[in-house]
Design a protein around this motif. Structure first.
Motif, PDB file in Angstrom:
ATOM      1  N   SER A  14       0.849  -1.193   0.000  1.00 35.09           N
ATOM      2  CA  SER A  14       0.000   0.000   0.000  1.00 35.09           C
ATOM      3  C   SER A  14       0.886   1.245   0.000  1.00 35.09           C
ATOM      4  CB  SER A  14      -0.934  -0.014   1.210  1.00 35.09           C
ATOM      5  OG  SER A  14      -0.188  -0.047   2.395  1.00 35.09           O
ATOM      6  N   ALA A  15       0.298   2.365  -0.316  1.00 36.63           N
ATOM      7  CA  ALA A  15       1.054   3.611  -0.434  1.00 36.63           C
ATOM      8  C   ALA A  15       1.772   3.949   0.864  1.00 36.63           C
ATOM      9  CB  ALA A  15       0.092   4.744  -0.811  1.00 36.63           C
ATOM     10  N   ALA A  16       2.993   4.437   0.746  1.00 40.22           N
ATOM     11  CA  ALA A  16       3.799   4.802   1.915  1.00 40.22           C
ATOM     12  C   ALA A  16       3.349   6.152   2.452  1.00 40.22           C
ATOM     13  CB  ALA A  16       5.268   4.844   1.525  1.00 40.22           C
ATOM     14  N   ARG A  17       3.549   6.373   3.750  1.00 36.92           N
ATOM     15  CA  ARG A  17       3.286   7.682   4.326  1.00 36.92           C
ATOM     16  C   ARG A  17       4.417   8.002   5.298  1.00 36.92           C
ATOM     17  NH1 ARG A  17      -1.925   6.089   7.989  1.00 36.92           N
ATOM     18  NH2 ARG A  17      -0.831   4.469   9.084  1.00 36.92           N
ATOM     19  N   ALA A  18       4.489   9.226   5.728  1.00 38.71           N
ATOM     20  CA  ALA A  18       5.633   9.719   6.491  1.00 38.71           C
ATOM     21  C   ALA A  18       5.833   9.022   7.830  1.00 38.71           C
ATOM     22  CB  ALA A  18       5.483  11.214   6.704  1.00 38.71           C
ATOM     23  N   GLY A  19       4.785   8.674   8.532  1.00 37.77           N
ATOM     24  CA  GLY A  19       4.929   8.068   9.850  1.00 37.77           C
ATOM     25  C   GLY A  19       3.585   7.657  10.387  1.00 37.77           C
ATOM     26  N   PRO A  20       3.566   7.268  11.668  1.00 43.34           N
ATOM     27  CA  PRO A  20       2.305   6.834  12.264  1.00 43.34           C
ATOM     28  C   PRO A  20       1.242   7.928  12.223  1.00 43.34           C
ATOM     29  CG  PRO A  20       4.161   6.284  13.672  1.00 43.34           C
ATOM     30  CD  PRO A  20       4.687   7.184  12.584  1.00 43.34           C
ATOM     31  N   ALA A  21       0.000   7.495  12.071  1.00 47.71           N
ATOM     32  CA  ALA A  21      -1.137   8.420  12.014  1.00 47.71           C
ATOM     33  C   ALA A  21      -1.917   8.380  13.319  1.00 47.71           C
ATOM     34  CB  ALA A  21      -2.056   8.044  10.853  1.00 47.71           C
ATOM     35  N   LEU A  22      -2.632   9.454  13.591  1.00 52.52           N
ATOM     36  CA  LEU A  22      -3.546   9.540  14.730  1.00 52.52           C
ATOM     37  C   LEU A  22      -4.957   9.561  14.165  1.00 52.52           C
ATOM     38  CD1 LEU A  22      -4.087   9.929  17.758  1.00 52.52           C
ATOM     39  CD2 LEU A  22      -3.916  12.397  17.356  1.00 52.52           C
ATOM     40  N   HIS A  23      -5.767   8.586  14.571  1.00 52.95           N
ATOM     41  CA  HIS A  23      -7.153   8.478  14.110  1.00 52.95           C
ATOM     42  C   HIS A  23      -8.079   8.797  15.281  1.00 52.95           C
ATOM     43  CE1 HIS A  23      -5.800   6.282  10.514  1.00 52.95           C
ATOM     44  NE2 HIS A  23      -4.971   5.669  11.332  1.00 52.95           N
ATOM     45  N   SER A  24      -9.164   9.493  15.020  1.00 55.25           N
ATOM     46  CA  SER A  24     -10.153   9.807  16.044  1.00 55.25           C
ATOM     47  C   SER A  24     -11.477   9.149  15.665  1.00 55.25           C
ATOM     48  CB  SER A  24     -10.333  11.318  16.147  1.00 55.25           C
ATOM     49  OG  SER A  24     -11.280  11.618  17.144  1.00 55.25           O
ATOM     50  N   VAL A  25     -12.056   8.432  16.622  1.00 62.30           N
ATOM     51  CA  VAL A  25     -13.357   7.799  16.434  1.00 62.30           C
ATOM     52  C   VAL A  25     -14.282   8.342  17.517  1.00 62.30           C
ATOM     53  CG1 VAL A  25     -14.652   5.636  16.416  1.00 62.30           C
ATOM     54  CG2 VAL A  25     -12.326   5.700  15.491  1.00 62.30           C
ATOM     55  N   VAL A  26     -15.421   8.873  17.110  1.00 60.89           N
ATOM     56  CA  VAL A  26     -16.405   9.381  18.060  1.00 60.89           C
ATOM     57  C   VAL A  26     -17.479   8.319  18.246  1.00 60.89           C
ATOM     58  CG1 VAL A  26     -18.163  11.151  18.458  1.00 60.89           C
ATOM     59  CG2 VAL A  26     -15.973  11.773  17.426  1.00 60.89           C
ATOM     60  N   ILE A  27     -17.813   8.042  19.498  1.00 61.92           N
ATOM     61  CA  ILE A  27     -18.940   7.164  19.813  1.00 61.92           C
ATOM     62  C   ILE A  27     -20.099   8.090  20.169  1.00 61.92           C
ATOM     63  CG2 ILE A  27     -19.834   5.328  21.278  1.00 61.92           C
ATOM     64  CD1 ILE A  27     -16.886   4.607  21.936  1.00 61.92           C
ATOM     65  N   GLU A  28     -21.117   8.082  19.314  1.00 60.02           N
ATOM     66  CA  GLU A  28     -22.253   8.983  19.509  1.00 60.02           C
ATOM     67  C   GLU A  28     -23.487   8.351  18.877  1.00 60.02           C
ATOM     68  OE1 GLU A  28     -22.815  13.743  19.385  1.00 60.02           O
ATOM     69  OE2 GLU A  28     -21.737  12.874  17.703  1.00 60.02           O
ATOM     70  N   GLY A  29     -24.582   8.383  19.586  1.00 61.35           N
ATOM     71  CA  GLY A  29     -25.809   7.794  19.065  1.00 61.35           C
ATOM     72  C   GLY A  29     -25.687   6.293  18.868  1.00 61.35           C
ATOM     73  N   MET A  30     -24.926   5.633  19.737  1.00 63.32           N
ATOM     74  CA  MET A  30     -24.714   4.176  19.696  1.00 63.32           C
ATOM     75  C   MET A  30     -24.021   3.719  18.412  1.00 63.32           C
ATOM     76  SD  MET A  30     -25.627   2.732  22.509  1.00 63.32           S
ATOM     77  CE  MET A  30     -25.761   1.034  21.994  1.00 63.32           C
ATOM     78  N   ARG A  31     -23.149   4.572  17.846  1.00 59.17           N
ATOM     79  CA  ARG A  31     -22.398   4.156  16.658  1.00 59.17           C
ATOM     80  C   ARG A  31     -21.031   4.825  16.633  1.00 59.17           C
ATOM     81  NH1 ARG A  31     -24.434   7.097  11.451  1.00 59.17           N
ATOM     82  NH2 ARG A  31     -23.600   9.046  12.129  1.00 59.17           N
ATOM     83  N   PHE A  32     -20.158   4.263  15.813  1.00 62.71           N
ATOM     84  CA  PHE A  32     -18.823   4.822  15.620  1.00 62.71           C
ATOM     85  C   PHE A  32     -18.833   5.789  14.437  1.00 62.71           C
ATOM     86  CE2 PHE A  32     -16.371   2.385  18.502  1.00 62.71           C
ATOM     87  CZ  PHE A  32     -16.874   1.099  18.543  1.00 62.71           C
ATOM     88  N   ILE A  33     -18.142   6.907  14.586  1.00 62.03           N
ATOM     89  CA  ILE A  33     -18.001   7.869  13.498  1.00 62.03           C
ATOM     90  C   ILE A  33     -16.513   8.220  13.414  1.00 62.03           C
ATOM     91  CG2 ILE A  33     -18.699  10.130  12.635  1.00 62.03           C
ATOM     92  CD1 ILE A  33     -21.118   9.870  14.642  1.00 62.03           C
ATOM     93  N   PRO A  34     -15.813   7.871  12.333  1.00 58.82           N
ATOM     94  CA  PRO A  34     -16.284   7.198  11.134  1.00 58.82           C
ATOM     95  C   PRO A  34     -16.504   5.709  11.381  1.00 58.82           C
ATOM     96  CG  PRO A  34     -13.936   7.457  10.982  1.00 58.82           C
ATOM     97  CD  PRO A  34     -14.370   8.151  12.258  1.00 58.82           C
ATOM     98  N   GLU A  35     -17.192   5.079  10.465  1.00 59.92           N
ATOM     99  CA  GLU A  35     -17.502   3.661  10.602  1.00 59.92           C
ATOM    100  C   GLU A  35     -16.342   2.765  10.194  1.00 59.92           C
ATOM    101  OE1 GLU A  35     -21.123   2.840   8.550  1.00 59.92           O
ATOM    102  OE2 GLU A  35     -22.292   4.181   9.813  1.00 59.92           O
ATOM    103  N   THR A  36     -15.447   3.244   9.350  1.00 58.77           N
ATOM    104  CA  THR A  36     -14.306   2.433   8.917  1.00 58.77           C
ATOM    105  C   THR A  36     -13.012   3.232   9.035  1.00 58.77           C
ATOM    106  OG1 THR A  36     -14.542   3.095   6.616  1.00 58.77           O
ATOM    107  CG2 THR A  36     -15.701   1.098   7.272  1.00 58.77           C
ATOM    108  N   LEU A  37     -11.922   2.499   9.249  1.00 60.14           N
ATOM    109  CA  LEU A  37     -10.591   3.088   9.342  1.00 60.14           C
ATOM    110  C   LEU A  37      -9.590   2.177   8.659  1.00 60.14           C
ATOM    111  CD1 LEU A  37     -10.284   4.040  13.120  1.00 60.14           C
ATOM    112  CD2 LEU A  37     -10.572   5.606  11.223  1.00 60.14           C
ATOM    113  N   GLU A  38      -8.504   2.744   8.195  1.00 62.38           N
ATOM    114  CA  GLU A  38      -7.353   1.960   7.777  1.00 62.38           C
ATOM    115  C   GLU A  38      -6.257   2.232   8.783  1.00 62.38           C
ATOM    116  OE1 GLU A  38      -4.096   1.920   4.251  1.00 62.38           O
ATOM    117  OE2 GLU A  38      -6.194   2.047   3.657  1.00 62.38           O
TER     118      GLU A  38
END
Length: 92
Positions: A14-38
């Motif tokens: 897969s495509a290279a990137r500079a370094g580790p990423a920080l992902h944010s997932v919000v739990i709201e209304g009994m669901r995850f936002i966003p629903e998918t992550l890489e």
């Protein structure tokens, strides 16, 4: 009732990137936002609970990480230490 968040970890080539990423997932209304992550090894995921009651975020695959109870208004983070071909997250 549990909600599922497909957690897709990158495949070789897969495509290279500079370094580790920080992902944010919000739990709201009994669901995850966003629903998918890489997520790749070294990435950090932060779950922020915006519901008025506690939740957990648990990997659906054997041996995956699991959060403690995330209180209303609180957050929990996890850093991926290895590559997974796929996983699902549930919250309760």
């Amino acid at each position: 009732m549990a909600a599922l968040l497909p957690l897709v970890l990158s495949a070789p080539g897969s495509a290279a990137r500079a370094g580790p990423a920080l992902h944010s997932v919000v739990i709201e209304g009994m669901r995850f936002i966003p629903e998918t992550l890489e997520v790749r090894a070294g990435d950090t995921v932060v779950w922020r609970n915006r519901d008025p009651f506690p939740h957990t975020a648990t990997a659906g695959s054997k041996g995956g990480p699991a959060s403690p109870v995330i209180a209303a208004g609180a957050s929990w983070s996890w850093t991926a230490r290895r590559r997974w071909s796929s996983a699902s997250w549930t919250h309760r």
